[in-house]
Design an enzyme around this catalytic site. Structure first.
Site, PDB file in Angstrom:
ATOM      1  N   TYR A  56     -19.073  -4.753  -4.909  1.00  0.00           N
ATOM      2  CA  TYR A  56     -19.716  -4.281  -3.714  1.00  0.00           C
ATOM      3  C   TYR A  56     -20.890  -3.026  -3.710  1.00  0.00           C
ATOM      4  N   LYS A  76     -13.346   1.035 -13.178  1.00  0.00           N
ATOM      5  CA  LYS A  76     -13.599  -0.441 -12.667  1.00  0.00           C
ATOM      6  C   LYS A  76     -14.105  -1.142 -13.931  1.00  0.00           C
ATOM      7  N   TYR A  78     -14.423   7.036 -12.397  1.00  0.00           N
ATOM      8  CA  TYR A  78     -13.984   5.889 -11.413  1.00  0.00           C
ATOM      9  C   TYR A  78     -14.842   4.647 -11.894  1.00  0.00           C
ATOM     10  N   PHE A  82      -7.305  -4.513  -3.577  1.00  0.00           N
ATOM     11  CA  PHE A  82      -8.322  -3.420  -3.424  1.00  0.00           C
ATOM     12  C   PHE A  82      -7.372  -2.074  -4.100  1.00  0.00           C
ATOM     13  N   ASN A 141     -17.631  12.124   1.753  1.00  0.00           N
ATOM     14  CA  ASN A 141     -18.376  12.168   0.759  1.00  0.00           C
ATOM     15  C   ASN A 141     -19.801  11.156   0.869  1.00  0.00           C
ATOM     16  N   ASP A 165       4.062   2.132  -4.635  1.00  0.00           N
ATOM     17  CA  ASP A 165       2.903   2.322  -5.205  1.00  0.00           C
ATOM     18  C   ASP A 165       2.971   1.096  -6.369  1.00  0.00           C
ATOM     19  N   LEU A 222       0.090   4.360   1.097  1.00  0.00           N
ATOM     20  CA  LEU A 222      -0.558   4.968   1.961  1.00  0.00           C
ATOM     21  C   LEU A 222      -1.133   6.324   1.443  1.00  0.00           C
ATOM     22  N   SER A 267     -17.367  -2.545  -8.117  1.00  0.00           N
ATOM     23  CA  SER A 267     -18.351  -1.796  -7.290  1.00  0.00           C
ATOM     24  C   SER A 267     -19.765  -1.955  -8.031  1.00  0.00           C
ATOM     25  N   ARG A 294     -30.292   2.808  -0.574  1.00  0.00           N
ATOM     26  CA  ARG A 294     -29.233   2.091  -0.923  1.00  0.00           C
ATOM     27  C   ARG A 294     -29.000   0.640  -0.137  1.00  0.00           C
ATOM     28  N   ASP A 339       0.881  -1.128   0.044  1.00  0.00           N
ATOM     29  CA  ASP A 339      -0.032  -0.053   0.080  1.00  0.00           C
ATOM     30  C   ASP A 339       0.811   1.365  -0.090  1.00  0.00           C
TER      31      ASP A 339
HETATM   32  P1  NAD Z   1      -9.424   2.911   0.594  1.00  0.00           P
HETATM   33  O1  NAD Z   1      -9.077   4.144  -0.079  1.00  0.00           O
HETATM   34  O2  NAD Z   1      -9.620   3.029   2.206  1.00  0.00           O
HETATM   35  O3  NAD Z   1      -8.300   1.810   0.397  1.00  0.00           O
HETATM   36  C1  NAD Z   1      -7.689   1.923  -0.735  1.00  0.00           C
HETATM   37  C2  NAD Z   1      -6.053   1.510  -0.557  1.00  0.00           C
HETATM   38  O4  NAD Z   1      -5.243   1.446  -1.540  1.00  0.00           O
HETATM   39  C3  NAD Z   1      -5.528   2.742   0.340  1.00  0.00           C
HETATM   40  O5  NAD Z   1      -4.867   2.470   1.477  1.00  0.00           O
HETATM   41  C4  NAD Z   1      -4.472   3.632  -0.745  1.00  0.00           C
HETATM   42  O6  NAD Z   1      -3.476   4.066   0.144  1.00  0.00           O
HETATM   43  C5  NAD Z   1      -4.214   2.329  -1.409  1.00  0.00           C
HETATM   44  N1  NAD Z   1      -3.739   2.552  -2.746  1.00  0.00           N
HETATM   45  C6  NAD Z   1      -4.573   3.383  -3.745  1.00  0.00           C
HETATM   46  N2  NAD Z   1      -3.526   3.367  -4.801  1.00  0.00           N
HETATM   47  C7  NAD Z   1      -2.541   2.562  -4.718  1.00  0.00           C
HETATM   48  C8  NAD Z   1      -1.485   2.323  -5.536  1.00  0.00           C
HETATM   49  N3  NAD Z   1      -1.463   2.903  -6.743  1.00  0.00           N
HETATM   50  N4  NAD Z   1      -0.637   1.553  -5.020  1.00  0.00           N
HETATM   51  C9  NAD Z   1      -0.659   0.925  -3.699  1.00  0.00           C
HETATM   52  N5  NAD Z   1      -1.587   1.508  -2.827  1.00  0.00           N
HETATM   53  C10 NAD Z   1      -2.702   2.147  -3.291  1.00  0.00           C
HETATM   54  O7  NAD Z   1     -10.674   2.415  -0.070  1.00  0.00           O
HETATM   55  P2  NAD Z   1     -11.611   1.144   0.177  1.00  0.00           P
HETATM   56  O8  NAD Z   1     -13.047   1.818   0.644  1.00  0.00           O
HETATM   57  O9  NAD Z   1     -11.140   0.195   1.076  1.00  0.00           O
HETATM   58  O10 NAD Z   1     -11.872   0.286  -1.018  1.00  0.00           O
HETATM   59  C11 NAD Z   1     -11.045  -0.777  -1.647  1.00  0.00           C
HETATM   60  C12 NAD Z   1     -11.554  -1.042  -3.011  1.00  0.00           C
HETATM   61  O11 NAD Z   1     -13.001  -1.352  -3.023  1.00  0.00           O
HETATM   62  C13 NAD Z   1     -11.179   0.111  -4.041  1.00  0.00           C
HETATM   63  O12 NAD Z   1     -10.775  -0.598  -5.042  1.00  0.00           O
HETATM   64  C14 NAD Z   1     -12.619   0.776  -4.033  1.00  0.00           C
HETATM   65  O13 NAD Z   1     -12.803   1.232  -5.474  1.00  0.00           O
HETATM   66  C15 NAD Z   1     -13.460  -0.504  -3.771  1.00  0.00           C
HETATM   67  N6  NAD Z   1     -14.609  -0.176  -3.514  1.00  0.00           N
HETATM   68  C16 NAD Z   1     -15.062   0.562  -2.453  1.00  0.00           C
HETATM   69  C17 NAD Z   1     -16.228   0.831  -2.168  1.00  0.00           C
HETATM   70  C18 NAD Z   1     -16.487   1.723  -0.747  1.00  0.00           C
HETATM   71  O14 NAD Z   1     -17.697   2.226  -0.565  1.00  0.00           O
HETATM   72  N7  NAD Z   1     -15.685   1.849   0.009  1.00  0.00           N
HETATM   73  C19 NAD Z   1     -17.383   0.449  -2.769  1.00  0.00           C
HETATM   74  C20 NAD Z   1     -17.164  -0.230  -3.918  1.00  0.00           C
HETATM   75  C21 NAD Z   1     -15.874  -0.708  -4.369  1.00  0.00           C
HETATM   76  C1  UD1 Z   2     -21.104   6.413  -3.664  1.00  0.00           C
HETATM   77  C2  UD1 Z   2     -20.600   6.329  -5.152  1.00  0.00           C
HETATM   78  C3  UD1 Z   2     -20.464   4.864  -5.770  1.00  0.00           C
HETATM   79  C4  UD1 Z   2     -19.738   4.176  -4.611  1.00  0.00           C
HETATM   80  C5  UD1 Z   2     -20.343   4.056  -3.388  1.00  0.00           C
HETATM   81  C6  UD1 Z   2     -19.822   3.510  -2.124  1.00  0.00           C
HETATM   82  C7  UD1 Z   2     -21.380   8.571  -5.985  1.00  0.00           C
HETATM   83  C8  UD1 Z   2     -22.378   9.229  -7.137  1.00  0.00           C
HETATM   84  N1  UD1 Z   2     -21.413   7.160  -5.936  1.00  0.00           N
HETATM   85  O1  UD1 Z   2     -22.562   5.822  -3.809  1.00  0.00           O
HETATM   86  O2  UD1 Z   2     -19.667   4.971  -6.908  1.00  0.00           O
HETATM   87  O3  UD1 Z   2     -19.547   2.540  -5.086  1.00  0.00           O
HETATM   88  O4  UD1 Z   2     -20.457   5.535  -3.003  1.00  0.00           O
HETATM   89  O5  UD1 Z   2     -18.560   4.126  -1.858  1.00  0.00           O
HETATM   90  O6  UD1 Z   2     -20.652   8.976  -5.435  1.00  0.00           O
HETATM   91  N2  UD1 Z   2     -26.235  11.119   0.945  1.00  0.00           N
HETATM   92  C9  UD1 Z   2     -26.797  12.210   1.322  1.00  0.00           C
HETATM   93  N3  UD1 Z   2     -25.995  13.218   2.272  1.00  0.00           N
HETATM   94  C10 UD1 Z   2     -24.651  12.972   2.281  1.00  0.00           C
HETATM   95  C11 UD1 Z   2     -24.327  11.764   1.552  1.00  0.00           C
HETATM   96  C12 UD1 Z   2     -24.843  11.018   0.790  1.00  0.00           C
HETATM   97  O7  UD1 Z   2     -28.218  12.453   1.415  1.00  0.00           O
HETATM   98  O8  UD1 Z   2     -24.003  13.909   2.817  1.00  0.00           O
HETATM   99  C13 UD1 Z   2     -27.293  10.357   0.353  1.00  0.00           C
HETATM  100  C14 UD1 Z   2     -26.929  10.119  -1.101  1.00  0.00           C
HETATM  101  O9  UD1 Z   2     -27.687  10.976  -2.092  1.00  0.00           O
HETATM  102  C15 UD1 Z   2     -27.376   8.823  -1.276  1.00  0.00           C
HETATM  103  C16 UD1 Z   2     -27.003   7.776  -0.165  1.00  0.00           C
HETATM  104  O10 UD1 Z   2     -27.034   9.004   0.969  1.00  0.00           O
HETATM  105  O11 UD1 Z   2     -28.813   8.515  -1.722  1.00  0.00           O
HETATM  106  C17 UD1 Z   2     -25.893   7.068  -0.102  1.00  0.00           C
HETATM  107  O12 UD1 Z   2     -24.978   8.017  -0.720  1.00  0.00           O
HETATM  108  P1  UD1 Z   2     -23.093   7.611  -0.429  1.00  0.00           P
HETATM  109  O13 UD1 Z   2     -22.906   6.983   0.886  1.00  0.00           O
HETATM  110  O14 UD1 Z   2     -22.473   8.690  -1.151  1.00  0.00           O
HETATM  111  O15 UD1 Z   2     -23.131   6.376  -1.698  1.00  0.00           O
HETATM  112  P2  UD1 Z   2     -23.625   6.179  -3.154  1.00  0.00           P
HETATM  113  O16 UD1 Z   2     -24.174   7.358  -3.655  1.00  0.00           O
HETATM  114  O17 UD1 Z   2     -24.745   5.101  -3.069  1.00  0.00           O
END
Ligand code: NAD
Ligand code: UD1
Length: 332
Positions: free
Chosen positions: A176, A152, A148, A80, A197, A58, A33, A124, A230, A31
């Site tokens: 996911y 994927k 983004y 990841f 976010n 990286d 970081l 995702s 969601r 990672d």
């Molecule tokens: P996160 O940002 O907490 O973890 C990702 C990790 O990858 C971080 O520790 C970052 O430092 C590391 N990283 C990024 N680019 C790198 C690189 N080039 N080389 C080495 N390390 C690198 O995110 P997360 O929420 O744990 O998500 C993990 C995976 O799941 C991601 O691929 C994300 O797109 C996917 N995903 C996440 C969600 C979500 O809501 N969290 C939803 C769907 C898919």
């Molecule tokens: C977002 C990402 C999606 C990603 C997912 C998990 C966008 C458009 N989509 O999805 O690609 O896979 O996160 O990381 O960013 N909400 C509020 N107030 C807030 C934040 C969110 O009302 O401050 C609402 C949103 O409108 C939505 C729900 O909460 O209806 C969930 O939002 P969020 O947690 O951001 O996830 P997604 O939008 O589903």
């Protein structure tokens, strides 16, 4: 097995590392970081009594990655490492394509060179775009509206093409839904830098007094209370899904599988607010606001295939997701 976890100090990666160690795997993390803290390693050690081997670089540094694969006999990779903010990807598309797609290509090349052909990939639900119906099954058309999500889609396609060219790979594309919550130790969880976010981390900061109120994006959706729905899934349930995917390959050999990891249940923003209030005992102030650009009304999984193929069944409901998120937030 010796398992390489890219992005293993991140949110989902760290929970998966804990579950892998629990069932006896040797974990090696790489990672850079860029979105996580090295202190996560201490937390993993406290939880499991084992400190995983850690490399801080990286994955795009192919020479370092090559050395890692030479030094350790890797049996499987869970990938990841990625940048994950939808909004940021719109303003920084090149960085997202470079990091997510180029990084993945380099990883797959090095895996091929070292004859490591088992991989679980973090995809995702974003790849379904705005689905025509719900619940979402894996055969729904794929579409996306932001860099983004497109990264994927491209990586999924890369892995399908790799499998089509060489059927001795074992590949799991795990899509996911909305991962939330934290480990019950309160030591690891999601703690985004800056303004969150995503919904649950934002609510957590309102509950702790760090932010004054939640902005609810949209109250005129065609849902039971007008707010977006969601499929929130506890991060520990999600982590276990990865272990089940690796297990699947032990019994089924080489295959490419594409699986939704969700609960199959949808909750609205206000449902989550209410559940969080109950779990935390805090009042979550909120204000209704217009819809967020790019959001969809309803998104939840049909998790039947995950259950059938992997035996995947979520254990934790929305109450536990909120409680664990809150306990982690209080412990920060
Ligand atoms: P996160 O940002 O907490 O973890 C990702 C990790 O990858 C971080 O520790 C970052 O430092 C590391 N990283 C990024 N680019 C790198 C690189 N080039 N080389 C080495 N390390 C690198 O995110 P997360 O929420 O744990 O998500 C993990 C995976 O799941 C991601 O691929 C994300 O797109 C996917 N995903 C996440 C969600 C979500 O809501 N969290 C939803 C769907 C898919
Ligand atoms: C977002 C990402 C999606 C990603 C997912 C998990 C966008 C458009 N989509 O999805 O690609 O896979 O996160 O990381 O960013 N909400 C509020 N107030 C807030 C934040 C969110 O009302 O401050 C609402 C949103 O409108 C939505 C729900 O909460 O209806 C969930 O939002 P969020 O947690 O951001 O996830 P997604 O939008 O589903």
């Amino acid at each position: 097995m010796n398992i390489l976890i890219t992005g293993g100090t991140g949110y989902i990666g760290s929970h998966t590392v804990v579950e892998l160690i629990k069932v006896g795997h040797n974990v090696i993390i790489v990672d850079n970081l860029c979105n996580s803290d090295i202190k996560v390693l201490d937390k993993i050690e406290i939880i499991t009594n084992i400190r995983p081997i850690f490399y801080s670089f990286d994955i795009k540094y192919s020479t370092l990655l090559d050395d890692l694969f030479t030094k350790h006999k890797i049996d499987a990779v869970i990938h990841f490492a990625a940048l994950k903010s939808v909004g940021e990807s719109v303003t920084m598309p090149l960085e997202y394509y470079e990091n997510n797609i180029s990084g993945s290509i380099i990883l797959f090349e090095i895996m091929k060179k070292h004859n490591v052909k088992k991989i679980v990939f973090s995809s995702s639900a974003t790849v379904y775009g705005d689905p025509a119906t719900i619940p979402i099954t894996e055969d729904f058309p794929l579409q996306t509206t932001n860099p983004y999500g497109f990264s994927k889609l491209v990586i999924e396609q890369l892995l399908r093409d790799i499998y089509n060219s060489d059927k001795s790979w074992s590949i799991a594309l795990l899509r996911y839904f909305n991962p939330v919550g934290a480990h019950q130790s309160c030591l690891i969880g999601e703690n985004p830098n800056g303004i969150p976010n995503n919904l649950m981390p934002y609510i957590a900061q309102v509950a702790s007094g760090k932010r004054d109120f939640l902005t609810v994006f949209g109250s005129d959706y065609n849902t039971h209370d007008g707010t977006g729905v969601r499929d929130y899934i506890h991060v520990v349930d999600l982590a276990i899904g990865h272990i089940q995917a690796l297990k699947y390959f032990e019994t089924h050999g080489c295959e490419l599988i594409t699986v939704n990891l969700g609960t199959g249940v949808g909750y609205s923003v206000l449902d989550v607010v209410n559940a969080y209030q109950k779990a935390s005992g805090q009042t979550i102030n909120y204000r209704l606001a217009p819809r967020r650009h790019g959001d969809i009304a309803i998104c939840y999984a049909n998790p039947t295939l995950a259950n059938k193929l992997l035996g995947f069944k979520t254990q934790f409901g929305i109450e536990q997701m909120c409680l664990d998120s809150w306990n982690f937030q209080k412990n920060l």
